[in-house]
Write an enzyme that holds these catalytic residues in place. Sequence first.
Site, PDB file in Angstrom:
ATOM      1  N   LYS A  84       0.853  -1.198   0.000  1.00  0.00           N
ATOM      2  CA  LYS A  84       0.000   0.000   0.000  1.00  0.00           C
ATOM      3  C   LYS A  84       0.883   1.240   0.000  1.00  0.00           C
ATOM      4  CE  LYS A  84      -4.524  -0.429   2.080  1.00  0.00           C
ATOM      5  NZ  LYS A  84      -5.261  -0.277   3.343  1.00  0.00           N
TER       6      LYS A  84
HETATM    7  O1  G3P Z   1      -9.491   0.193   3.893  1.00  0.00           O
HETATM    8  C1  G3P Z   1      -9.343   1.458   4.459  1.00  0.00           C
HETATM    9  C2  G3P Z   1      -9.810   1.470   5.844  1.00  0.00           C
HETATM   10  O2  G3P Z   1      -8.959   0.723   6.658  1.00  0.00           O
HETATM   11  C3  G3P Z   1     -10.052   2.818   6.405  1.00  0.00           C
HETATM   12  O3  G3P Z   1     -11.261   2.729   7.016  1.00  0.00           O
HETATM   13  O4  G3P Z   1     -13.006   3.336   8.595  1.00  0.00           O
HETATM   14  O5  G3P Z   1     -10.637   4.090   8.989  1.00  0.00           O
HETATM   15  O6  G3P Z   1     -11.989   5.098   7.170  1.00  0.00           O
HETATM   16  P1  G3P Z   1     -11.748   3.890   8.005  1.00  0.00           P
END
Ligand code: G3P
Length: 216
Positions: A84
């Site tokens: 990533k």
């Molecule tokens: O895949 C991306 C994810 O881990 C971020 O999610 O909920 O932290 O925006 P969030």
Amino acid sequence: MEIFLDTANIEHIRQAAKLGIVSGVTTNPSLVSKEGKADYEAVVKEICSIIPGPISAEVVVEGAQAMTEQARKIASWAPNIVIKIPATAEGLEVISALAKEKIKVNFTLCFSLNQALLAARAGAAYVSPFVGRLDDVGHDGMALVKDIVDVFRNYQLPTKVIAASIRHPQHCVAAAKAGAHIATVPYEVLMQMIKHPLTNVGVARFLSDWQRLSKK
Ligand code: G3P
């Protein structure tokens, strides 16, 4: 649409693997840190041994050269690792170098069609539009997923779209309708996807009717 699990929780990955529907895992530094395990390499290697599909692990340094060097190191941990890389100009430089070495990249923290298009041109294997975080600031996260899918299709770009930052089951429905190749979902959301109250009521009724028959 393929389902990836968005977590670094080993127990959740083991549980979800039993369902036979998880074809990859995405992690990020926040998710790894949440599990409180300092040995990043050990965590990523364990995940790679549980799920044979693509496992995204993020670089945790800044600067094109440092990111490229760390990406090469992380990629050597297991054959199914995807690196990533954040959606920045330096990130593009890193993708271009890694693509030549056949190291797969997931362009993360993607919030615009332009970022996604440039990542595809640089040779990223995946782009991850963050749906929930766009929704959080009053934008339409899923509209971005649909736009990226449409543009990649128009130009026959092979980069796959991962709907990320998924917060609830309706996000998964919308991602599938938008044509996302993959949705990466937290474990809790995966469990919500299979649940329906009418299924539970139906199972209970079938069993009680069956037991009534066997008592006759
Ligand atoms: O895949 C991306 C994810 O881990 C971020 O999610 O909920 O932290 O925006 P969030």
